[in-house]
Structures are given as C-alpha cells and as structure tokens.
Design an enzyme around this catalytic site. Sequence first.
Site, PDB file in Angstrom:
ATOM      1  N   GLY A   1       0.804  -1.219   0.000  1.00  0.00           N
ATOM      2  CA  GLY A   1       0.000   0.000   0.000  1.00  0.00           C
ATOM      3  C   GLY A   1       0.837   1.270   0.000  1.00  0.00           C
TER       4      GLY A   1
ATOM      5  N   GLY B   1       1.193  -0.876   9.964  1.00  0.00           N
ATOM      6  CA  GLY B   1       0.797   0.529   9.836  1.00  0.00           C
ATOM      7  C   GLY B   1       1.227   1.147   8.525  1.00  0.00           C
TER       8      GLY B   1
ATOM      9  N   ASN C   1      -1.631  -1.023  -4.677  1.00  0.00           N
ATOM     10  CA  ASN C   1      -2.551  -0.812  -3.561  1.00  0.00           C
ATOM     11  C   ASN C   1      -2.479   0.654  -3.136  1.00  0.00           C
ATOM     12  OD1 ASN C   1      -3.014  -0.916  -0.394  1.00  0.00           O
ATOM     13  ND2 ASN C   1      -4.009  -2.718  -1.244  1.00  0.00           N
TER      14      ASN C   1
ATOM     15  N   ASN D   1      -7.283   0.484  -1.035  1.00  0.00           N
ATOM     16  CA  ASN D   1      -7.176  -0.068   0.319  1.00  0.00           C
ATOM     17  C   ASN D   1      -7.950   0.793   1.298  1.00  0.00           C
ATOM     18  OD1 ASN D   1      -6.485  -1.278   2.672  1.00  0.00           O
ATOM     19  ND2 ASN D   1      -4.282  -1.017   2.467  1.00  0.00           N
TER      20      ASN D   1
ATOM     21  N   CYS E   1      -7.470  -1.006   5.744  1.00  0.00           N
ATOM     22  CA  CYS E   1      -6.365  -1.344   6.650  1.00  0.00           C
ATOM     23  C   CYS E   1      -6.777  -1.053   8.089  1.00  0.00           C
ATOM     24  CB  CYS E   1      -5.102  -0.555   6.310  1.00  0.00           C
ATOM     25  SG  CYS E   1      -3.763  -0.970   7.443  1.00  0.00           S
TER      26      CYS E   1
END
Lengths: 303, 266
Positions: free
Chosen positions: A46, A72, A99, A127, A130
């Site tokens: 991501g 994270g 992503n 995304n 998360c």
Amino acid sequence: MVDLSVDLGFLKLKNPVLAASGTFGYGLEFKPFYDLELLGGFVVKGLYFNPREGNLPPRLIETPSGLINSIGLQGIGVEAFCREILPELAELDTAVIVNVCGEDEDEYARVAEYLSRFKGIAALELNISCPNVREGGRCPAQSSDATFRTVKKVKEVTPLPLITKLSPNVTDIVSIAIAAEEAGSEAISLVNTFLAMAVDIETRKPKLGNVIGGLSGPAIKPIALRMVFQVARAVKIPVIGIGGIFTAEDALEFMMVGASAIEVGTANFVDPDACLRIIQGMEKWAENHGIKNISEIIGSLKI
Amino acid sequence: MVIDRKARIIEVQDWDDYFLFRLESPEIARLSQPGQFIMIKVSETTNPLLRRPISLHNCTGREVEIFFQIAGKGTRLLSQKKAGDILDILGPLGRGFSIKNEFKGKEIFCVGGGRGIAPLYYLARELSAAGARPVIFYGGRTSADLPLKSRFEQADWEVKVSTDDGSLGFSGLVTSLVESELRHRTPTFLFACGPEAMMEKLAEICRKENLPAEFSLESIMGCGLGACWGCVKKIRRNGETKYLKICQDGPVFSRDEIVWQEKENG
C-alpha cells in the site's frame, strides 16, 4: 494442458493467483525466488502519497495458525515508488496492481491520479480497509457511505480499473460491497485482516506496540471464505478472494464460492514460492478432474 | 543471492536448553558472511506458522552450524530435530558484521550475552583470518548459560567469561567485565550480540571510550526477506531517524545508529 487464465473483464490474468498487498513488498523482493511473470499478478504494498513510518514495534505476533500484524503501512510513498520501482515492474509480463491508501478521500484520489500518469499498472486496489492506521481500527470500508464516496472520488481522477478491498470488520459486508459496486468499482477484493490482539500475561501489556492489529493466515480462512461466498452472490462485478490461502485446495474453495481470482498473502512469508506452488497445484487438480479451463470452476459451488 | 534449500542435519549437540546443529548446506556455506542469518521452517503444520530466524554460528566448506536456545514454541520444535532430519532453510540473509582491513594486527573485542554468542564464533574466525586478534567476552546468568566456553577456548582466542551469579569466571555483568578490561586495553573495535540491555550499556561504554562498535539485533520476523516490514527498529542514518528492517538493513547496525529505547511512535 489446462487453460489457467481468467478474465476479469477489465483485466485478463494468465492465472488466478495474485500475491497480496503487504506480503509481497514491492515485488522485487521475490525476484530471487522465481520468475515473477509466472504469477497471475501481484499487488504491491500500500502506498500513501508521502513516505510513511508505520507503527511502533513489536509489529508481529504469531497465534495458532495465524499472524497478527500492526505494520501501519510503512512505505516509501508514491513518488519514490514510481521513480525507483515501477520502471522495473513495468517491464514484466504480468499484472502489476498497486494498492492505494489515503488518510482521507482526497489523498486516495491524489495517489490514484499520480499513479495514472505512469505506464505499466494494470489496476489499482483501493485499500479502504487497513485496520492499522486509525485509532480503533477504523477505516472507510466500515461504512457504505464512506466506501461509496471514496470509490466515486477515485473513479473521477483515474482511468485505471479499481479493485476495492473490503474489511471483514463490519456487520454486513454485502452492503459495503454493493456500495463499492454502485460507485463504479470494477471489482471487489476481500477480505483484509480481522481486528485482533494478544496480551502478555506477565507484563499485562498488549503484545503489539499498536495494541491491536489485524489477524491473517489459515486461522481466518473459513470466515473469509464465507464472506466471499456472500459477496459473490450479491454483486455482478468480479470478486477476488483473500484470506488464509496457503494451498491450491484453499484457492479452489474460494473460486468455487465465486471468486474469479485469489490473492495469496501470509503464505508468502512462510514459503517465498507459495504462489507458484498454488498455481502448480491448481493446474494439477484441474488436469486430474478433466477441466480444460480453470474459469469453469468459478462459482461452481453446488448447494 | 538467497537460497531456499533442504539441509540435512549432520550432528546435534545439546546442553539443557542450548543446541548446536551442524548442517550440510554447501551453497549457504559458500555465500554467507558472519552476522548473517537463515530462516528455518520448524514445522510442516501451520502452528507455529512462521519460520524462525537463526544466526549462523559457523561456516566451513560444505557445512554451516547454528547455535540456539529454546525461547518459545518454534525453537522448542527445532530443538527436537535429530541428526539425519532435513531442515527447510532460507538464506543467507541480512547484512553481517563489517570486517575491515585496518583490523590487521589489532585487538577486537567480541562480546556475547547468552545465546547472543552464536554469531561471534564465525565472526572471530573471520577476524583471525584477516589477521586481527579477537578477544571473546562471554556472559551468562549462570555457568549453565556458557556451553560454548570450551569451544571458543579451543580456538586459541583469549576468552573471558562472566556470570551474573558468580558461578564461573568474573562475577557480575559482562558489561562490567568489558568496562574493567578497557581500563588497561585499547581495542580497535567492538562487536556484540545479546540482550538489548547489554548492548545498550556497551554502546554507552564505547561512546565514552571513543571505541567504534557494531551490534547485532534480534527480532521476531515475518519473512526475513524485507517484504513484510514487521521487524523494524528505529535507526539514525544519513541525518534521518526512521524504522529500518532488521532482516534486510540489519541485523547488524553500528554504535550510534540504534535508538535503543523507543518510547513513542513517530
């Protein structure tokens, strides 16, 4: 000879196996192990617009047949990715999916718009799910409205196909999937990790620096499978199944309940060539069952 | 170059909860450097799920050795393997210790605490080969935590041991032993591996003595390949302080790079 290719409509994959975001680095980390062109594709980690530091360690805790992470979304940011990594990925004859992350709707759009200027990206995976970047694991994928707005906003700035990645940490995942579809998402991928935690009983402290994280691995597979089943019946766009896929048999289950393709995540950590093993296993299974096109098994569940 | 291979266990030695395995793995033996590690699959089931990072203790010809302590479920399973068993290993991984040309003829302190002694045998061998004089400091809680003492002594290096309970060698922390030696010796470099509190104290001592040093960190790892970003540590490098991956940017970092006690995120 089995035809392993699957057609998502907006994207034809040479086989249904994608490496999942967050478990495959930026792709190049796995180049020493096999030819990346053997994959259906891969989803790179991501990206936010700027580099991001990620969460306080410890970031990983093993649980029985599972892994809780609270990385994270540490990463290099979209500009460095496009400058340093993408040129090499763009040369590959496989689907490179990026992503896309954001602190807010504007950032998702900004990242998507920036990526759209470059060649070599087959699709964007949005995304919105998360669990490790906002307090309490909150994310846009927990609300139909936020999902709709985010997808809509990104659609406006990019011609690239969108795959919206859903969170399992919701009361009704089908309604979120429908919101993404109505906003124009070309596909749905699910599921991201399940909110989870672990406690050290001696110190009475959480084992993760970020207190809570997301559970992945074989432990979540049956729940992920059920959610893919429910979503695949409710939407018309293709569904990509994710959640604890470690073997070809796991992958086949997801396809039978309606997934047009699958993503392999945590298994990449244990066996760097897990995706390859799964592709080979699916091919062998199809051969043994006289199946000429793997796409025949999509949604072939008999109830 | 990373090799994913089956390696046969040739020999197992054990001391209570410490184990030394000799493995046949010509490729890893040829490619590795001191301070690097391998990821070992400890179970064919998914519980435990992840491989375990274990540092290379020695490499000779076609063989590599690992030395480890039972620290949990994974290393317990590993400890139950027998000679003849086949291990699935991935490696060599990470950036090892820096052995410099100017070490030739110089005294180099190598400090190991408990299982942290593991990579220092391989390191000391390479230091000797480079013409340096390694001095081994080996600390443990009790004499039972020093199973490799005789192995290091047989290698003809100066070996100094300490135990917290005074059951063998210097009585007290290995850091105190190093500190007292530094009153009358001037080594060129210090390498260490062990508990973080030990290494943090050594970093402080080395700064005071203006002694350059490198430390090898331990961490739970997801993949060992730099793909998961799970094993990070705050590191000061090139004017920035940020999370670097222990598996890929480390496990060895230099004295002033490591932020030992990170209190808050950001």
